[in-house]
Write an enzyme that holds these catalytic residues in place. Structure first.
Site, short mmCIF file in Angstrom:
data_model
loop_
_atom_site.label_atom_id
_atom_site.label_comp_id
_atom_site.label_asym_id
_atom_site.label_seq_id
_atom_site.Cartn_x
_atom_site.Cartn_y
_atom_site.Cartn_z
N TYR A 1 -1.52 83.16 -43.86
CA TYR A 1 -0.90 84.49 -43.92
C TYR A 1 -1.77 85.35 -43.04
O TYR A 1 -2.92 85.63 -43.39
CB TYR A 1 -0.89 85.03 -45.35
CG TYR A 1 0.32 84.61 -46.14
CD1 TYR A 1 1.56 85.19 -45.86
CD2 TYR A 1 0.25 83.67 -47.15
CE1 TYR A 1 2.69 84.81 -46.59
CE2 TYR A 1 1.37 83.29 -47.87
CZ TYR A 1 2.59 83.87 -47.58
OH TYR A 1 3.70 83.51 -48.29
N ASP B 1 -11.87 68.95 -41.26
CA ASP B 1 -12.16 68.05 -40.16
C ASP B 1 -11.12 66.97 -39.90
O ASP B 1 -11.41 65.95 -39.32
CB ASP B 1 -13.51 67.38 -40.43
CG ASP B 1 -13.57 66.82 -41.83
OD1 ASP B 1 -14.60 66.32 -42.23
OD2 ASP B 1 -12.55 66.90 -42.53
N HIS C 1 11.97 80.65 -49.01
CA HIS C 1 10.87 80.60 -49.99
C HIS C 1 11.39 80.35 -51.40
O HIS C 1 10.94 80.97 -52.37
CB HIS C 1 10.01 81.87 -49.92
CG HIS C 1 9.45 82.11 -48.55
ND1 HIS C 1 8.45 81.34 -48.02
CD2 HIS C 1 9.78 83.01 -47.59
CE1 HIS C 1 8.18 81.74 -46.79
NE2 HIS C 1 8.98 82.75 -46.51
C1 LIG Z 1 5.04 79.48 -57.63
C2 LIG Z 1 5.40 79.44 -56.19
C3 LIG Z 1 4.53 79.97 -55.26
C4 LIG Z 1 4.85 79.95 -53.92
N1 LIG Z 1 3.95 80.43 -53.02
C5 LIG Z 1 4.26 80.36 -51.71
C6 LIG Z 1 3.33 80.80 -50.74
O1 LIG Z 1 2.23 81.24 -51.05
N2 LIG Z 1 3.69 80.73 -49.44
C7 LIG Z 1 4.92 80.26 -49.06
O2 LIG Z 1 5.22 80.23 -47.86
N3 LIG Z 1 5.81 79.83 -49.93
C8 LIG Z 1 5.50 79.86 -51.24
N4 LIG Z 1 6.41 79.39 -52.14
C9 LIG Z 1 7.68 78.83 -51.65
C10 LIG Z 1 7.56 77.31 -51.43
O3 LIG Z 1 6.63 77.00 -50.42
C11 LIG Z 1 8.90 76.72 -51.01
O4 LIG Z 1 9.35 77.37 -49.84
C12 LIG Z 1 9.95 76.81 -52.08
O5 LIG Z 1 9.38 76.74 -53.37
C13 LIG Z 1 10.95 75.69 -51.90
O6 LIG Z 1 11.96 75.79 -52.83
P1 LIG Z 1 12.01 74.92 -54.19
O7 LIG Z 1 11.02 75.55 -55.12
O8 LIG Z 1 13.41 75.11 -54.64
O9 LIG Z 1 11.68 73.50 -53.85
C14 LIG Z 1 6.10 79.40 -53.49
C15 LIG Z 1 6.96 78.85 -54.43
C16 LIG Z 1 6.63 78.85 -55.77
C17 LIG Z 1 7.58 78.24 -56.76
#
Ligand SMILES: Cc1cc2nc3c(=O)[nH]c(=O)nc-3n(C[C@H](O)[C@H](O)[C@H](O)COP(=O)(O)O)c2cc1C
Ligand code: HEM
Length: 436
Positions: free
Chosen positions: A233, A254, A316
């Site tokens: 980020y 690494d 997300h």
């Molecule tokens: C608890 C939680 C925290 C997450 N934190 C991040 C994050 O810090 N950065 C990010 O890009 N996506 C984050 N995501 C989104 C996931 O990387 C991903 O895109 C998403 O969960 C995919 O959908 P799904 O949960 O239906 O498999 C988060 C998802 C969850 C459930």
């Protein structure tokens, strides 16, 4: 450092004067309370008290010093006088109440365990989506609207599910997506995911605000060759991100790495990222660059034109903007309006709602290289399962994928072709025209 009496600590319990004890050290957080990215209330609830347990649920040990600086320390407290929380017995209680791991036969089974065993706050944090949770629901439902068109008499023999993601080998066309605060669910947090992914031969994406220190996650790998991708980020102060990439990412870490970049709005995070920032990043590192959160064919083409190595079509998991379209629909847009960008220098990844081997096949048939698994990773480590739960979840997906690849007539991932899916029901949902 001076010793601070517990009774004195207790008097600094308001916004005007706010002290906390974390791991035996007393911090003056008065100036920081209203800037706290997690909200002032969370800090005020533990003002004047030992906040170690609450703090450690969300943060790595070194974050407090990095954020506040050493001058904010008021002294040392005797934390032995505060009754410890017995995390091991809580874990044992969860293990006793959870069903046997062998009784988990589909990825969705873990969700039921998670709902029963996670604390209400953790369950709400992990399972919820933004607003009315329409995107969260539709992300998964859309896969049910696509039908498979298997080919027969193809002599599939043994099925090989392995692939290459950004030049790194992966036993399956799946990776575990960055999910913050894994420690909320299991004390080993992201370390359990690293160990499980390593043993199952897949790649973990770790985010900037992981709940375990990056060194611990790297140590939890099964070998030094195990690949971890890092999600950045970008900091408001881009120089900080540059230093991080040069000093920590490229030297401490690494193995072959990917860098992902994401845009978000909390505290320190830079919400002004633009295509020029991507050009800056390209100059800072030679690592493969992936942009996560692409939601339109227009931006997919922009990424392609900027020479990006990969994009993640993602909303997300429906946690950011509700009613954002499901990523599979964005993939269909690319197939329709910009097929020329598929199978070239840029790999395309998809996440959101993927729970079945057949979901993976559908995404691959539309040109994805691999798919990301989000919530199921946290659900499967709940109930005290930790690393073993995550492994079981991956194994379930592997079995489903292998079986369904055999059914559809593909003996390896390259043979999963566009003609193997019928997307007719989705086409009416797709935007009618775009300007590229
Ligand atoms: C608890 C939680 C925290 C997450 N934190 C991040 C994050 O810090 N950065 C990010 O890009 N996506 C984050 N995501 C989104 C996931 O990387 C991903 O895109 C998403 O969960 C995919 O959908 P799904 O949960 O239906 O498999 C988060 C998802 C969850 C459930
Ligand atoms: C003095 C102590 C604290 C400091 C310096 C601090 C610092 C931060 C920082 C820098 C972030 C941004 C994300 C990150 O880097 O992790 C953050 C987010 C957050 N903090 Fe804290 N924090 C402190 C105490 C606490 C406490 C006691 C709690 C809980 C009771 C808490 C809960 C959270 C939550 C829930 C988030 C949002 C995480 C997210 O949305 O991803 N913090 N904090």
């Amino acid at each position: 450092m001076a010793a601070v009496d517990v009774r004195e600590l207790a008097t600094h319990n308001s916004r005007d004067s706010c002290w906390l004890a974390i791991n035996g050290i007393v911090w003056d957080v008065t100036a920081f309370v209203s800037e706290h990215p997690g909200g002032a209330n969370l800090i005020l609830k533990v003002a004047g008290k030992d906040a170690t347990e609450q703090y450690e649920t969300f943060h790595s040990p070194e974050l407090v010093e990095e954020t506040l600086g050493l001058d904010a320390r008021k002294g040392i407290i005797d934390s032995a006088s505060i009754p410890p929380v017995d995390k091991q017995s809580e874990l044992k209680r969860q293990e006793r109440t959870s069903p046997l791991l062998s009784s988990m036969v589909s990825v969705n089974d873990f969700e039921g365990v998670a709902e029963k065993t996670m604390t209400p706050a953790a369950w709400a944090y992990v399972s919820s989506g933004a607003d009315d949770e329409i995107s969260t629901r539709e992300n998964g439902r859309i896969y049910q609207k696509v039908f498979l068109r298997g080919r027969v008499l193809r002599k599939v023999g043994s099925v090989d599910c392995s692939t290459e993601i950004l030049g790194c080998k992966s036993a399956l066309p799946i990776y575990t997506s960055p999910v913050g605060l894994a420690k909320l669910v299991h004390p080993s947090g992201e370390c359990a995911i690293a160990a499980a992914d390593g043993k199952e031969g897949i790649i973990q994406v770790v985010n900037t605000v992981s709940s375990m220190p990056i060194e611990a996650i790297m140590d939890a790998r099964v070998s030094k060759d195990q690949t971890i991708f890092w999600q950045l980020y970008a900091d408001k102060d881009l120089q900080k991100s540059e230093t991080f990439i040069e000093e920590d990412l490229e030297t401490t870490v690494d193995t072959p790495q990917g860098v992902g970049i994401a845009k978000a709005n909390t505290g320190f995070i830079n919400a002004d990222i633009e295509w020029a920032t991507i050009e800056w990043l390209r100059g800072v590192t030679k690592l493969p660059l992936v942009i996560k959160g692409v939601q339109s064919v227009e931006d997919a083409v922009m990424a392609f034109d900027h020479g990006i190595d990969g994009i993640v079509l993602s909303n997300h998991g429906g946690r950011s903007q509700d009613t954002a379209q499901p990523p599979l629909l964005t993939l269909l847009e690319i197939n329709h309006y910009a097929p020329h960008i598929l199978d070239k220098h840029m790999q395309v990844f998809v996440d959101g709602g993927i729970r079945r081997g057949t979901d993976i096949i559908k995404a691959l048939a539309l040109g994805a290289t691999a798919v990301g698994i989000g919530r199921p990773v946290l659900y499967s480590m709940s109930g005290g399962y930790g690393e073993y739960g995550v492994r079981r979840m991956i194994q379930i997906l592997r079995n489903e994928l292998q079986t369904n690849m055999a059914f559809i007539g593909a003996k390896n991932v390259r043979e999963i072709a566009r003609g193997m899916v019928n997307t007719r029901r989705l086409e009416k949902l797709m935007i009618g025209s775009v300007r590229l």
